[in-house]
Design a protein around this motif. Structure first.
Motif, PDB file in Angstrom:
ATOM      1  N   SER A  67     -33.887  -1.228 -54.887  1.00 16.66           N
ATOM      2  CA  SER A  67     -33.666  -2.492 -54.953  1.00 16.66           C
ATOM      3  C   SER A  67     -34.507  -3.241 -54.102  1.00 16.66           C
ATOM      4  N   ASP A  68     -35.451  -2.839 -53.039  1.00 18.93           N
ATOM      5  CA  ASP A  68     -36.425  -3.488 -52.407  1.00 18.93           C
ATOM      6  C   ASP A  68     -37.500  -3.701 -53.361  1.00 18.93           C
ATOM      7  N   ASP A 128     -27.594  -4.297 -57.610  1.00 14.41           N
ATOM      8  CA  ASP A 128     -27.853  -4.593 -56.160  1.00 14.41           C
ATOM      9  C   ASP A 128     -26.657  -5.133 -55.466  1.00 14.41           C
ATOM     10  N   SER A 185     -37.044   9.618 -49.663  1.00 11.29           N
ATOM     11  CA  SER A 185     -35.707   8.835 -49.252  1.00 11.29           C
ATOM     12  C   SER A 185     -34.774   9.986 -48.791  1.00 11.29           C
ATOM     13  N   THR A 204     -28.380   6.801 -50.942  1.00  4.35           N
ATOM     14  CA  THR A 204     -28.172   5.322 -50.110  1.00  4.35           C
ATOM     15  C   THR A 204     -29.465   5.053 -50.013  1.00  4.35           C
ATOM     16  N   SER A 224     -31.525   1.816 -51.856  1.00 11.35           N
ATOM     17  CA  SER A 224     -32.283   0.647 -51.155  1.00 11.35           C
ATOM     18  C   SER A 224     -33.726   0.374 -51.659  1.00 11.35           C
ATOM     19  N   VAL A 229     -23.770  -4.164 -52.620  1.00  2.71           N
ATOM     20  CA  VAL A 229     -24.863  -3.507 -51.816  1.00  2.71           C
ATOM     21  C   VAL A 229     -25.660  -2.600 -52.742  1.00  2.71           C
ATOM     22  N   PRO A 230     -26.745  -2.394 -52.638  1.00  2.59           N
ATOM     23  CA  PRO A 230     -27.719  -1.571 -53.491  1.00  2.59           C
ATOM     24  C   PRO A 230     -27.126  -0.051 -54.078  1.00  2.59           C
ATOM     25  N   HIS A 231     -26.910   0.012 -55.057  1.00  4.35           N
ATOM     26  CA  HIS A 231     -26.269   1.259 -55.596  1.00  4.35           C
ATOM     27  C   HIS A 231     -26.900   1.602 -56.890  1.00  4.35           C
TER      28      HIS A 231
END
Length: 159
Positions: A103-104, A125, A92, A96, A100, A128-130
């Motif tokens: 979360s995915d 989630d 990644s 950020t 994600s 926003v995903p964090h």
């Protein structure tokens, strides 16, 4: 149902290399194992090289039948032990993007090695995903060999 998590390393450039773990991703299971058995660069690199895991354990182990649980001290890896394709670690670009990915993959917890200690986070989630860093529960913190002292602030992720 598994408690899904991601285990990763924060690289020098701020990117993150991580793997998925399916079972027992809660802090009471993962933190003692990570702190006691995966706290050197060589061990962490070897763990990440295994790729995605069904089970995190004290030892990396050797190739074995995926459903063989006679060695509960060995990790069970999707690629090595079930020949599942696309099981390698994920890169990644930044925190950020890592949130994600978490979360995915439907992960509940994330554990990131910052070069000194493991940083546990809860994956959230919405909106926003964090990641939300947290202090380990007392029973886990007592076994956390690099736990900060009262005069030293708790190290948190730069998220």
């Amino acid at each position: 149902m598994g408690t899904r998590s991601r285990i990763g390393r924060i690289n020098a450039d701020g990117s993150i290399t991580s793997i998925y773990t399916h079972w027992d991703g809660y802090p009471e299971h993962h933190l003692p194992i990570l702190n006691q058995h995966y706290s050197t660069t060589a061990r962490i690199d070897a763990l990440l090289a295994l790729g995605n895991l069904s089970v995190l354990a004290r030892e990396l182990g050797e190739k074995h039948a995926f459903d063989d649980r006679t060695r509960d001290d060995w990790c069970t890896a999707y690629g090595r032990d079930r020949d599942e394709p696309h099981s390698e670690a994920i890169f990644s670009q930044n925190d950020t993007a890592f949130a994600s990915v978490c979360s995915d993959w439907g992960t509940d917890y994330a554990y990131l090695w910052d070069g000194v200690l493991w940083l546990p986070s809860r994956v959230v989630d919405l909106p926003v995903p964090h990641l939300v860093p947290f202090t380990p529960p007392k029973t886990v913190a007592a076994r956390h060999k690099t736990r900060p002292s009262k005069s030293q602030p708790h190290h948190s992720l730069p998220l």
